[in-house]
Design an enzyme around this catalytic site. Structure first.
Site, PDB file in Angstrom:
ATOM      1  N   HIS A  88     -10.021   8.680  -1.699  1.00 15.63           N
ATOM      2  CA  HIS A  88      -9.429   8.331  -2.991  1.00 15.63           C
ATOM      3  C   HIS A  88     -10.423   8.637  -4.105  1.00 15.63           C
ATOM      4  CE1 HIS A  88     -11.619   4.472  -3.530  1.00 15.63           C
ATOM      5  NE2 HIS A  88     -11.466   4.303  -2.233  1.00 15.63           N
ATOM      6  N   ASP A  90     -10.305   7.519  -7.310  1.00 15.62           N
ATOM      7  CA  ASP A  90     -10.564   6.468  -8.305  1.00 15.62           C
ATOM      8  C   ASP A  90     -11.648   5.519  -7.814  1.00 15.62           C
ATOM      9  OD1 ASP A  90      -8.712   5.558  -6.312  1.00 15.62           O
ATOM     10  OD2 ASP A  90      -8.178   3.859  -7.565  1.00 15.62           O
ATOM     11  N   ASP A 120     -18.042   4.165  -2.309  1.00 16.05           N
ATOM     12  CA  ASP A 120     -16.592   3.932  -2.256  1.00 16.05           C
ATOM     13  C   ASP A 120     -15.891   4.765  -3.318  1.00 16.05           C
ATOM     14  OD1 ASP A 120     -14.085   2.920  -1.840  1.00 16.05           O
ATOM     15  OD2 ASP A 120     -14.482   0.979  -2.746  1.00 16.05           O
ATOM     16  N   GLU A 154      -6.025   4.214  -5.473  1.00 10.21           N
ATOM     17  CA  GLU A 154      -6.206   3.371  -4.281  1.00 10.21           C
ATOM     18  C   GLU A 154      -6.680   1.979  -4.653  1.00 10.21           C
ATOM     19  OE1 GLU A 154      -8.033   1.434  -0.842  1.00 10.21           O
ATOM     20  OE2 GLU A 154      -9.063   2.009  -2.680  1.00 10.21           O
ATOM     21  N   GLU A 155      -7.545   1.899  -5.666  1.00  9.39           N
ATOM     22  CA  GLU A 155      -8.135   0.594  -6.005  1.00  9.39           C
ATOM     23  C   GLU A 155      -7.113  -0.356  -6.632  1.00  9.39           C
ATOM     24  OE1 GLU A 155     -10.867  -0.314  -4.929  1.00  9.39           O
ATOM     25  OE2 GLU A 155     -12.164   1.429  -4.659  1.00  9.39           O
TER      26      GLU A 155
HETATM   27 ZN    ZN Z   1     -12.391   2.694  -1.244  1.00  9.39          ZN
END
Ligand code: ZN
Length: 448
Positions: A88, A90, A120, A154-155
């Site tokens: 992801h 974002d 992340d 995703e977040e």
């Molecule tokens: Zn993540």
């Protein structure tokens, strides 16, 4: 002692790629994709340029203006269905005043790449991009298409990203296997090193506890005030020991952990397997982070997050409430967990379900796990993989027909993961190189 074929010899050396990997990650961090607002189009455009340099076909798909997803396909012979590298674009936001370096600098210092998203999960995206570029540039023949799928949102729940892709462009993202975030933490146990592999993730049951009471002027104390009633309910929740559920994935994880902790560890795990309880899980004499995986892997959970009561300092509020972030084991229903929490907190408060979602399927394909096990053993002698149920959610749940596993091994011990979503997030270059090497190796074992 490999049980899967060794990967083919390559016309390039991964060890010589450090410069490229670091510059990919720095460049990605410099593109601020804090969600909200996301603006993942910046990452999609950057990846598009990088993929074009090696002639990899790709498409950029916007769910909403600026909220872009990228799907690239490196074609194989089609003997087997595609393999997906998933990430992801974002990140969660960052407050510069809490950081010792600017969060979107992508600075390289002390053998680390610094910035929001380093762990992340722009590091894994940088490595996935480099894997695709190398295989394309050197025309390595593959038995299956290799997809690079980089999503938006995703977040914030994946609505404009993975879910949108699956609902609107399914044919582009169909794959047999996918490598995603959520795995690769290293633990050095008495029986040797292990790397986690996410094979499932928990569902969710967000709920609200509401207490009501008499209001009035705050100059007159009231023991039946809503806030006190809510506080009592929360104390009961804290003391509540949820029932243990020994899901097959948890059982296998415990069997492996017993093997890795000869002596008192194995004895305690043996007792837990015979009579699983909340208390027994919470007192296992093993690494505290591994113990958390055992606790969350055997229980539904409910964690208080948002508290609210009152509007004015001198008024006794008639209502007080708290939101609980609930997480569900595979096979459990949100309504059932809400009913158990209701019983635990007592009938002086109301418990309602705000939003529920079941856990997604468990992907513990034996062939895939063998490949991942052989991969980590090839890069660290004696290392094994530890399949686990991730208590948190990722994009994996949006691809119900793909065996999505969390796999990006990190050579450092698991404490680096505490930097995820935290100030001063950074990735060690040795970890990135190790993760990338494992990713490349696993791709080749599955695709050549
Ligand atoms: Zn993540």
């Amino acid at each position: 002692m490999c049980t899967t074929p060794e990967p083919m010899p390559l016309p390039f050396s991964w060890a010589e790629q450090e410069r490229h990997l670091v510059s990919h990650l720095s460049a990605l961090i410099r593109l601020d994709t804090s969600n909200p607002p996301g603006h993942e189009i910046a990452v999609a455009r950057h990846l598009s340029r990088e993929l074009s340099r090696v002639g990899v076909a790709h498409t950029v798909l916007e769910a909403e203006p600026g909220r872009a997803n990228l799907v690239a396909r490196l074609p194989g012979s089609g003997q087997e269905p595609p393999l997906m590298l998933l990430g992801h674009a974002d990140v969660v936001g960052a407050r510069p005043d809490q950081w010792s370096r600017p969060p979107f600098s992508g600075e390289v210092a002390d053998g680390r790449v610094w910035g929001r998203g380093a762990l992340d999960m722009k590091g894994q995206i940088a490595a996935s991009l480099l894997v695709v570029q190398l295989l394309a540039a050197h025309r390595v023949p593959l038995r299956r298409d290799l997809l690079l799928v980089v999503t938006a949102d995703e977040e914030a729940g994946s609505r404009l990203g993975a879910h949108w892709l699956w609902e609107n462009h399914r044919a582009l993202v169909e794959a047999e296997f996918a490598f995603n975030e959520g795995g690769g933490q290293r633990f050095l146990t008495p029986g040797g090193p292990v790397y986690t592999v996410q094979v499932a993730e928990k569902g969710s049951a967000r709920m609200r506890i509401t207490a009501r009471g008499r209001g009035g002027h705050a100059s007159v104390p009231r023991s039946d005030a809503a806030v006190f009633t809510l506080a009592e309910a929360l104390l009961r929740l804290r003391a509540f020991a949820p029932r243990s559920v020994l899901h097959p994935t948890a059982r296998r994880m415990l069997d492996m952990l017993a093997d890795l902790h000869p002596g008192t560890g194995a004895e305690a795990i043996g007792r837990l397997l015979k009579a699983p309880t909340w208390e027994a899980a919470n007192s296992l004499p093993i690494d505290p982070v591994l113990r958390e995986f055992v606790v969350t892997g055997l229980h539904d959970t409910a964690t208080p997050t948002l508290l609210s009561a009152g509007q004015r300092q001198n008024v006794v509020p008639v209502e007080a409430s708290v939101v609980l972030d609930g997480r569900l084991l595979p096979g459990r229903l949100p309504e059932d967990w809400v009913a158990e929490v209701r019983e635990a907190v007592g009938d002086r408060v109301e418990v309602s379900l705000l939003h529920g979602r079941e856990s997604h399927a468990v992907h513990d394909d034996p062939r895939l796990l063998r490949v991942l096990g052989d991969t980590v053993a090839a890069h660290e002698p004696g290392a094994r993989v530890l399949p686990y149920v991730n208590p948190a959610a990722t994009d994996a749940r949006a691809f119900p027909e793909t065996k999505v596993v969390g796999f990006f091994p990190s050579a450092s011990d698991a404490d680096v993961m505490r930097l995820i979503h935290a100030p001063d997030e950074h990735a060690r270059i040795t970890d990135l190189m190790f993760g990338g090497a494992c990713l490349l190796d696993a791709v080749l074992r599955l695709s050549t």
